[in-house]
Enzyme design. Structure first.
Site, PDB file in Angstrom:
ATOM      1  N   HIS A  49      95.207  39.907 -11.407  1.00 28.17           N
ATOM      2  CA  HIS A  49      95.140  38.859 -10.379  1.00 28.17           C
ATOM      3  C   HIS A  49      94.545  37.527 -10.823  1.00 28.17           C
ATOM      4  O   HIS A  49      94.927  36.484 -10.299  1.00 28.17           O
ATOM      5  CB  HIS A  49      94.305  39.347  -9.188  1.00 28.17           C
ATOM      6  N   HIS A  88      92.959  46.199 -13.298  1.00 26.53           N
ATOM      7  CA  HIS A  88      94.001  45.687 -12.388  1.00 26.53           C
ATOM      8  C   HIS A  88      93.544  44.384 -11.731  1.00 26.53           C
ATOM      9  O   HIS A  88      94.267  43.389 -11.723  1.00 26.53           O
ATOM     10  CB  HIS A  88      94.362  46.709 -11.311  1.00 26.53           C
ATOM     11  N   GLU A 122     101.367  41.203  -5.329  1.00 18.30           N
ATOM     12  CA  GLU A 122     101.323  42.416  -6.155  1.00 18.30           C
ATOM     13  C   GLU A 122     102.606  42.660  -6.967  1.00 18.30           C
ATOM     14  O   GLU A 122     102.538  43.076  -8.115  1.00 18.30           O
ATOM     15  CB  GLU A 122     101.042  43.651  -5.288  1.00 18.30           C
ATOM     16  N   SER A 146      99.673  44.362 -14.491  1.00 15.96           N
ATOM     17  CA  SER A 146      98.639  45.265 -14.998  1.00 15.96           C
ATOM     18  C   SER A 146      99.189  46.664 -15.268  1.00 15.96           C
ATOM     19  O   SER A 146      98.439  47.557 -15.628  1.00 15.96           O
ATOM     20  CB  SER A 146      97.472  45.343 -14.001  1.00 15.96           C
TER      21      SER A 146
END
Ligand code: PHE
Ligand code: CO
Length: 307
Positions: free
Chosen positions: A152, A147, A193, A212
């Site tokens: 990111h 993730h 997010e 993700s």
């Protein structure tokens, strides 16, 4: 994310208290971390099975990016390097440093928000070093290396987004002093997010939680069972969010410049106005749309995505 014992954001060798967590403390060995919560990426800890988990996650996710992920993400994802094993953070940092002056640093897991904000403000992105177990392949409760890195890091290669993340870190340190960390956390949640971006070709995802996720990537962009509304800072800060299911509402930006400009002003008066609005009109539930609010319709699925 921060518990009382960790109010100074300095690691004392035990796992931080986190919001919304169950009985189980965060995973990860906090004894090995430095005062700022960073640690060495102990590359030798990874088993062949760990690398295989990463490879399978990467492969599955890469193939569903076209038509669902934003171009900025797709063009940068190969900067993570060799997809067949967990990347060396130092190698990623070297490329990232050249592109935008950011670095990837290793952490044992979730860290208290003061420590998190301080790292972002210093253009250091904390990446959890451990990877999920095979039985958690589709869903892991806490962020893991897949993730954090896959979700990111590619957008940190984009100069405008990179600056936004640093500004967020600096803003977070201020929000802690103003007791507004929860309002600011909503901004992170609904942009970094779970953000969507409007493009000439339709909606695309830029949020790491979406990018993700095997299921939410397609859901966020193409499902009729989700609300999508235009990014509006104060509206967003009044909005609650879901932590254990797909989001019921997504906020849509036009481009990263818009996001950067909308969040550049001093938030001190913004927090007060939002608190006032919440006191008078309440919070906005996830999935709730306000009267007269513009909604974006879902992208039509293409044959390749209709699986
Ligand atoms: N402008 C914000 C403040 O004054 C800082 C910030 C920038 C917060 C970008 C989030 C994102 O608090
Ligand atoms: Co994340």
């Amino acid at each position: 994310m921060a518990g009382v014992d960790f109010h100074d954001g300095v690691n004392k060798g035990v796992a931080p208290v986190t919001y919304g967590a169950g009985d189980r403390p965060p995973r990860g060995d906090y004894r090995k971390a430095r005062a700022d919560y960073t640690c060495e990426q102990d590359y030798g800890q990874y088993s062949a099975a760990d690398h295989e988990t990463y490879r399978r996650l990467y492969t599955r996710q890469l193939q569903q990016l076209p038509g669902l992920a934003c171009e900025e993400f797709i063009s940068a994802v190969q900067q993570l390097g060799e997809p067949a094993h967990i990347p060396h953070f130092d190698a990623v940092s070297e490329r990232l440093m050249k592109a935008t002056g950011w670095q990837v640093v290793s952490v044992p897991g979730l860290i208290p928000e003061e420590a998190f904000f301080a790292l972002l403000a210093a253009r250091k992105f904390p990446v959890t070093d451990w990877i999920r177990k095979p039985e958690e392949f589709d869903y892991v409760v806490e962020p893991d290396v897949f993730h954090d890195l896959f979700g990111h890091v590619p957008l940190l290669f984009n100069p405008v987004f990179a600056d936004y993340m640093q500004a967020y870190g600096a803003g977070g340190m201020k929000a802690s002093r103003l007791d507004a960390a929860e309002l600011l956390a909503r901004l992170y949640w609904y942009t970094v997010e779970f953000g969507l971006i409007q493009t000439r070709d339709g909606l695309r995802a830029y949020g790491a939680g979406i990018l993700s996720s095997a299921g939410e990537l397609r859901h966020s962009v193409t499902s009729a069972n989700a609300e999508r509304v235009a990014f509006d800072l104060k509206r967003l800060m009044r909005s609650r969010y879901k932590i254990d299911t797909f989001q019921a509402t997504y906020f849509v930006i036009d481009d990263f410049e818009q996001l950067f400009k909308a969040t550049a002003p001093d938030f001190t008066p913004v927090y007060n106005q939002v608190r006032q609005q919440i006191a008078e009109q309440g919070e906005i539930e996830a999935g709730q749309v306000l009267p007269g609010e513009r909604r974006f319709s879902a992208n039509v699925m293409t044959a390749g995505q209709a699986r």
